[in-house]
Design a protein around this motif. Structure first.
Motif, mmCIF file in Angstrom:
data_model
loop_
_atom_site.group_PDB
_atom_site.id
_atom_site.type_symbol
_atom_site.label_atom_id
_atom_site.label_comp_id
_atom_site.label_asym_id
_atom_site.label_seq_id
_atom_site.Cartn_x
_atom_site.Cartn_y
_atom_site.Cartn_z
ATOM 1 N N ARG A 67 -41.633 -18.308 18.857
ATOM 2 C CA ARG A 67 -43.072 -18.565 19.001
ATOM 3 C C ARG A 67 -43.600 -17.951 20.299
ATOM 4 O O ARG A 67 -44.693 -17.385 20.328
ATOM 5 C CB ARG A 67 -43.334 -20.082 18.979
ATOM 6 C CG ARG A 67 -43.263 -20.654 17.577
ATOM 7 C CD ARG A 67 -43.279 -22.165 17.596
ATOM 8 N NE ARG A 67 -42.014 -22.715 18.097
ATOM 9 C CZ ARG A 67 -41.761 -24.015 18.231
ATOM 10 N NH1 ARG A 67 -42.693 -24.898 17.913
ATOM 11 N NH2 ARG A 67 -40.592 -24.425 18.666
ATOM 12 N N ALA A 68 -42.799 -18.022 21.354
ATOM 13 C CA ALA A 68 -43.246 -17.478 22.649
ATOM 14 C C ALA A 68 -43.409 -15.963 22.586
ATOM 15 O O ALA A 68 -44.361 -15.399 23.139
ATOM 16 C CB ALA A 68 -42.250 -17.861 23.736
ATOM 17 N N GLU A 69 -42.492 -15.293 21.893
ATOM 18 C CA GLU A 69 -42.588 -13.830 21.780
ATOM 19 C C GLU A 69 -43.820 -13.415 20.973
ATOM 20 O O GLU A 69 -44.511 -12.442 21.304
ATOM 21 C CB GLU A 69 -41.305 -13.272 21.138
ATOM 22 C CG GLU A 69 -40.107 -13.334 22.083
ATOM 23 C CD GLU A 69 -38.787 -13.028 21.383
ATOM 24 O OE1 GLU A 69 -37.962 -12.315 21.988
ATOM 25 O OE2 GLU A 69 -38.562 -13.511 20.253
ATOM 26 N N PHE A 70 -44.091 -14.156 19.890
ATOM 27 C CA PHE A 70 -45.271 -13.860 19.074
ATOM 28 C C PHE A 70 -46.550 -14.083 19.891
ATOM 29 O O PHE A 70 -47.465 -13.264 19.896
ATOM 30 C CB PHE A 70 -45.266 -14.751 17.831
ATOM 31 C CG PHE A 70 -46.370 -14.464 16.848
ATOM 32 C CD1 PHE A 70 -46.662 -13.170 16.435
ATOM 33 C CD2 PHE A 70 -47.103 -15.511 16.288
ATOM 34 C CE1 PHE A 70 -47.672 -12.911 15.513
ATOM 35 C CE2 PHE A 70 -48.112 -15.270 15.365
ATOM 36 C CZ PHE A 70 -48.398 -13.980 14.981
ATOM 37 N N ARG A 71 -46.576 -15.185 20.632
ATOM 38 C CA ARG A 71 -47.729 -15.493 21.475
ATOM 39 C C ARG A 71 -47.962 -14.403 22.514
ATOM 40 O O ARG A 71 -49.091 -14.018 22.790
ATOM 41 C CB ARG A 71 -47.513 -16.810 22.220
ATOM 42 C CG ARG A 71 -48.022 -17.994 21.491
ATOM 43 C CD ARG A 71 -47.477 -19.284 22.065
ATOM 44 N NE ARG A 71 -47.615 -20.323 21.056
ATOM 45 C CZ ARG A 71 -48.723 -21.047 20.895
ATOM 46 N NH1 ARG A 71 -49.744 -20.895 21.697
ATOM 47 N NH2 ARG A 71 -48.791 -21.942 19.933
ATOM 48 N N SER A 72 -46.864 -13.935 23.083
ATOM 49 C CA SER A 72 -46.972 -12.938 24.127
ATOM 50 C C SER A 72 -47.548 -11.628 23.577
ATOM 51 O O SER A 72 -48.447 -11.024 24.179
ATOM 52 C CB SER A 72 -45.580 -12.766 24.748
ATOM 53 O OG SER A 72 -45.429 -11.496 25.272
ATOM 54 N N TRP A 73 -47.057 -11.193 22.405
ATOM 55 C CA TRP A 73 -47.610 -9.984 21.765
ATOM 56 C C TRP A 73 -49.088 -10.190 21.424
ATOM 57 O O TRP A 73 -49.939 -9.339 21.715
ATOM 58 C CB TRP A 73 -46.810 -9.645 20.496
ATOM 59 C CG TRP A 73 -47.442 -8.549 19.694
ATOM 60 C CD1 TRP A 73 -47.401 -7.209 19.949
ATOM 61 C CD2 TRP A 73 -48.261 -8.706 18.508
ATOM 62 N NE1 TRP A 73 -48.137 -6.513 18.998
ATOM 63 C CE2 TRP A 73 -48.668 -7.414 18.109
ATOM 64 C CE3 TRP A 73 -48.676 -9.811 17.751
ATOM 65 C CZ2 TRP A 73 -49.462 -7.195 16.984
ATOM 66 C CZ3 TRP A 73 -49.477 -9.594 16.636
ATOM 67 C CH2 TRP A 73 -49.865 -8.300 16.263
ATOM 68 N N ALA A 74 -49.389 -11.349 20.834
ATOM 69 C CA ALA A 74 -50.760 -11.627 20.391
ATOM 70 C C ALA A 74 -51.730 -11.671 21.582
ATOM 71 O O ALA A 74 -52.848 -11.138 21.509
ATOM 72 C CB ALA A 74 -50.805 -12.948 19.620
ATOM 73 N N SER A 75 -51.296 -12.272 22.675
ATOM 74 C CA SER A 75 -52.181 -12.376 23.843
ATOM 75 C C SER A 75 -52.458 -11.006 24.430
ATOM 76 O O SER A 75 -53.575 -10.710 24.863
ATOM 77 C CB SER A 75 -51.543 -13.239 24.937
ATOM 78 O OG SER A 75 -51.075 -14.428 24.382
#
Ligand code: SAM
Length: 231
Positions: free
Chosen positions: A160-168
């Motif tokens: 979830r953190a990796e997805f959030r980081s890409w999305a942000s």
């Protein structure tokens, strides 16, 4: 219901609430989502894109109107188009849509191609909304016997953190905001710890429509039109 149906239902629910008129499904594969969306006749233009032209050729017939479709004269005209093409390449026919969906697609892209995807979708197509779904690797321990990725063609599976980081990063760079959701629930005592089976980002463009497309960009046609039908 099976997970792929839950992902598609998530998009259908979004469409019901937001009533987009122009929708494109990237990596549309078997055209299953398009077949569901064609019943939502607020949509006027429904487009599918996939690199696999043979798959599109095989599945396109399911998109043709059946006679009952002609008994709904109150609805808008619907036009469906299928293109063979890669989301790493720009095509000006796909600019200015209301909704772009990318369901279980990005994990099939290399890091370099994912970079192009972000540029093309958020920086060039500039839709009002984007729905991106991808596996949540934190859920993987709940698959008995799974080693490595869920599918051999996956280039990555994100926490979830990796997805959030890409999305942000995408939001900052291209002027979007994102909300996170998901489908496929773990047993209730583990939900918080592992999250959803498929993680979903729903992106909305921050700026309005009128400052769009004033960059004087020339038309680019890099996709091949395989199928077109007017209802
Ligand atoms: N979105 C569909 C769904 O929800 O069932 C299909 C998902 S399938 C796992 C991934 C699809 O993405 C395949 O049909 C594949 O051909 C397509 N694909 C892979 N790389 C692509 C690219 N660069 N551009 C467009 N489509 C691509």
């Amino acid at each position: 219901p099976p997970l792929h149906r839950q992902r598609h239902q998530f998009v259908v629910d979004f469409v019901k609430r937001n009533k987009p008129q122009k929708v494109v499904d990237l990596g549309c594969g078997e055209c299953t989502l398009l077949k569901k969306l064609k019943f939502h006749r607020e949509i006027e233009l429904l487009v599918g894109v996939d690199t696999n032209g043979a798959k599109l050729q095989k599945k396109k017939n399911g998109l043709a109107p059946v006679s009952a479709d002609y008994l709904q004269p109150a609805f808008n005209q619907l036009r469906i188009e299928l293109y063979q093409g890669s989301v790493t390449q720009k095509d000006s026919r796909l600019r200015g849509f209301d909704l772009v969906t990318s369901i279980e697609l990005i994990e099939h892209l290399t890091v370099a191609d994912l970079e192009c995807f972000s540029e093309v979708v958020f920086g060039y197509m500039i839709p009002l909304a984007v729905i991106v779904s991808t596996p949540n690797s934190e859920f993987n321990p709940l698959f008995p016997g799974l080693e490595g990725f869920r599918h051999t063609d996956h280039k990555f599976e994100w926490t979830r953190a990796e997805f959030r980081s890409w999305a942000s990063k995408v939001c900052l760079e291209f002027g979007y905001e994102v909300e996170f959701a998901g489908v496929g629930q773990a047993p209730s005592d583990q939900q918080e710890q592992v999250g959803f089976c498929s993680q979903i980002g729903v992106f909305h463009r921050l700026r309005g429509r009128n400052d769009m497309f004033c960059d004087g960009a020339e038309d680019v046609f890099s996709y091949t039109l395989l199928y077109i039908i007017n209802y």
